[in-house]
Design a protein around this motif. Structure first.
Motif, mmCIF file in Angstrom:
data_model
loop_
_atom_site.group_PDB
_atom_site.id
_atom_site.type_symbol
_atom_site.label_atom_id
_atom_site.label_comp_id
_atom_site.label_asym_id
_atom_site.label_seq_id
_atom_site.Cartn_x
_atom_site.Cartn_y
_atom_site.Cartn_z
ATOM 1 N N GLY A 286 0.966 -1.332 -0.093
ATOM 2 C CA GLY A 286 -0.059 0.214 -0.039
ATOM 3 C C GLY A 286 0.675 1.174 -0.228
ATOM 4 N N LEU A 287 0.340 2.365 0.468
ATOM 5 C CA LEU A 287 0.867 3.532 0.428
ATOM 6 C C LEU A 287 1.193 4.162 1.699
ATOM 7 C CD1 LEU A 287 1.903 6.380 -0.990
ATOM 8 C CD2 LEU A 287 -0.500 7.108 -0.962
ATOM 9 N N VAL A 288 2.325 4.406 2.152
ATOM 10 C CA VAL A 288 2.638 4.819 3.496
ATOM 11 C C VAL A 288 3.484 5.676 3.629
ATOM 12 C CG1 VAL A 288 4.575 3.047 3.735
ATOM 13 C CG2 VAL A 288 3.500 3.674 5.784
ATOM 14 N N GLN A 289 3.418 6.577 4.528
ATOM 15 C CA GLN A 289 4.501 7.960 4.517
ATOM 16 C C GLN A 289 5.835 7.202 5.325
ATOM 17 O OE1 GLN A 289 2.583 10.738 7.219
ATOM 18 N NE2 GLN A 289 1.804 11.831 5.358
ATOM 19 N N ALA A 290 6.909 7.872 4.792
ATOM 20 C CA ALA A 290 8.199 7.395 5.386
ATOM 21 C C ALA A 290 8.378 7.626 6.720
ATOM 22 C CB ALA A 290 9.001 8.790 4.789
ATOM 23 N N GLY A 291 8.859 6.481 7.367
ATOM 24 C CA GLY A 291 8.763 6.345 8.906
ATOM 25 C C GLY A 291 7.818 5.241 9.382
ATOM 26 N N GLY A 292 6.705 5.135 8.469
ATOM 27 C CA GLY A 292 5.783 4.004 8.601
ATOM 28 C C GLY A 292 6.087 2.850 8.652
ATOM 29 N N SER A 293 5.150 1.927 8.677
ATOM 30 C CA SER A 293 5.230 0.229 8.661
ATOM 31 C C SER A 293 4.220 -0.348 7.973
ATOM 32 C CB SER A 293 5.062 -0.094 10.265
ATOM 33 O OG SER A 293 6.094 0.433 10.930
ATOM 34 N N LEU A 294 4.722 -1.371 7.347
ATOM 35 C CA LEU A 294 3.670 -2.237 6.822
ATOM 36 C C LEU A 294 4.171 -3.969 7.052
ATOM 37 C CD1 LEU A 294 3.305 -0.804 3.046
ATOM 38 C CD2 LEU A 294 1.448 -1.048 4.895
ATOM 39 N N ARG A 295 3.123 -4.615 6.910
ATOM 40 C CA ARG A 295 3.313 -6.048 7.143
ATOM 41 C C ARG A 295 2.766 -6.577 5.885
ATOM 42 N NH1 ARG A 295 1.511 -10.629 11.285
ATOM 43 N NH2 ARG A 295 -0.373 -10.731 9.997
ATOM 44 N N LEU A 296 3.794 -7.469 5.097
ATOM 45 C CA LEU A 296 3.653 -8.014 3.783
ATOM 46 C C LEU A 296 3.156 -9.378 4.309
ATOM 47 C CD1 LEU A 296 5.912 -6.519 1.288
ATOM 48 C CD2 LEU A 296 3.690 -5.791 2.170
ATOM 49 N N SER A 297 2.100 -10.114 3.428
ATOM 50 C CA SER A 297 2.073 -11.779 3.760
ATOM 51 C C SER A 297 2.198 -12.506 2.371
ATOM 52 C CB SER A 297 0.665 -11.830 4.194
ATOM 53 O OG SER A 297 0.259 -11.293 5.310
ATOM 54 N N CYS A 298 2.806 -13.581 2.463
ATOM 55 C CA CYS A 298 2.854 -14.475 1.539
ATOM 56 C C CYS A 298 2.336 -15.771 1.739
ATOM 57 C CB CYS A 298 4.296 -14.514 1.076
ATOM 58 S SG CYS A 298 4.771 -15.673 -0.179
ATOM 59 N N PHE B 58 13.600 -4.253 8.525
ATOM 60 C CA PHE B 58 12.818 -5.626 8.152
ATOM 61 C C PHE B 58 12.815 -6.567 8.946
ATOM 62 C CE2 PHE B 58 12.123 -4.200 3.569
ATOM 63 C CZ PHE B 58 11.876 -2.701 4.006
ATOM 64 N N THR B 59 11.923 -7.330 9.362
ATOM 65 C CA THR B 59 11.956 -8.892 9.672
ATOM 66 C C THR B 59 11.098 -9.843 8.989
ATOM 67 O OG1 THR B 59 10.179 -8.361 11.189
ATOM 68 C CG2 THR B 59 12.536 -8.023 12.070
ATOM 69 N N ILE B 60 11.448 -11.146 8.773
ATOM 70 C CA ILE B 60 10.939 -11.966 8.103
ATOM 71 C C ILE B 60 10.573 -13.177 9.174
ATOM 72 C CG2 ILE B 60 13.122 -13.253 7.552
ATOM 73 C CD1 ILE B 60 11.540 -13.970 4.799
ATOM 74 N N SER B 61 9.307 -13.616 9.077
ATOM 75 C CA SER B 61 8.804 -14.741 9.899
ATOM 76 C C SER B 61 7.940 -15.599 9.082
ATOM 77 C CB SER B 61 8.076 -14.218 11.173
ATOM 78 O OG SER B 61 7.129 -13.370 10.793
ATOM 79 N N ARG B 62 7.358 -16.616 9.709
ATOM 80 C CA ARG B 62 6.252 -17.512 9.132
ATOM 81 C C ARG B 62 5.297 -17.936 10.127
ATOM 82 N NH1 ARG B 62 10.899 -21.935 7.951
ATOM 83 N NH2 ARG B 62 10.770 -23.302 9.902
ATOM 84 N N ASP B 63 4.346 -18.380 9.838
ATOM 85 C CA ASP B 63 3.306 -19.370 10.357
ATOM 86 C C ASP B 63 3.099 -20.382 9.720
ATOM 87 O OD1 ASP B 63 0.863 -20.238 11.628
ATOM 88 O OD2 ASP B 63 0.342 -18.258 12.169
ATOM 89 N N ASN B 64 3.575 -21.665 10.195
ATOM 90 C CA ASN B 64 3.569 -22.788 9.503
ATOM 91 C C ASN B 64 1.837 -23.343 9.362
ATOM 92 O OD1 ASN B 64 6.247 -23.102 8.978
ATOM 93 N ND2 ASN B 64 6.662 -24.045 10.932
ATOM 94 N N ALA B 65 1.396 -22.903 10.301
ATOM 95 C CA ALA B 65 -0.255 -23.515 10.359
ATOM 96 C C ALA B 65 -0.989 -22.761 9.309
ATOM 97 C CB ALA B 65 -0.665 -23.095 11.727
ATOM 98 N N LYS B 66 -0.577 -21.629 9.054
ATOM 99 C CA LYS B 66 -1.261 -20.682 8.040
ATOM 100 C C LYS B 66 -0.488 -20.949 6.529
ATOM 101 C CE LYS B 66 -3.274 -17.445 11.382
ATOM 102 N NZ LYS B 66 -3.516 -16.357 11.599
ATOM 103 N N ASN B 67 0.358 -21.721 6.536
ATOM 104 C CA ASN B 67 1.418 -21.785 5.338
ATOM 105 C C ASN B 67 1.665 -20.224 4.920
ATOM 106 O OD1 ASN B 67 0.987 -24.506 5.034
ATOM 107 N ND2 ASN B 67 -0.448 -24.618 4.057
#
Length: 115
Positions: free
Chosen positions: A10-22, A67-76
């Motif tokens: 999405g669109l976010v201002q500098a300094g902000g946060s987003l969480r992407l999902s795959c 940035f950090t990367i993580s996973r939820d195996n139960a949710k693939n």
């Protein structure tokens, strides 16, 4: 072939946060290393974060500490938490297995960081 669907951009201002999902169509994270990539206009695709099947992580210097990367195996699902975003983080973000590449490069999510 595995179906991978990235979302959360999405669109976010500098300094902000987003969480992407795959989200993966099947359980693969215990077998394959995963990566988050990004491609900015006019630039090559860049690997920004990896998460191995064993749980080790690695980050490009440009995002290290933010940035950090993580996973939820139960949710693939694999996540990319992006904090302290900068305008130079603006890109099309994609997820895929590292090797072999199992997902399509047609999927991804746009992240735009405004200054």
């Amino acid at each position: 072939q595995v179906q991978l669907v990235a979302s959360g951009g999405g669109l976010v201002q500098a300094g902000g946060s987003l969480r992407l999902s795959c989200a993966a169509s099947t359980s693969i994270f215990s077998i394959y290393d995963m990566g988050w990539y990004r491609q900015a206009p006019g630039k090559q695709r860049e690997l920004v974060a990896t998460l191995t099947s064993g749980g080790s992580t690695k980050f490009a210097d440009s995002v290290k500490g933010r940035f950090t990367i993580s996973r939820d195996n139960a949710k693939n699902t694999v996540y990319l938490q992006m904090n302290s975003l900068k305008p130079e983080d603006t890109a099309f973000y994609q997820c895929n297995t590292l090797f072999p590449v199992l997902g399509s490069w047609d999927q991804g999510t746009q992240v735009t960081v405004s200054s």
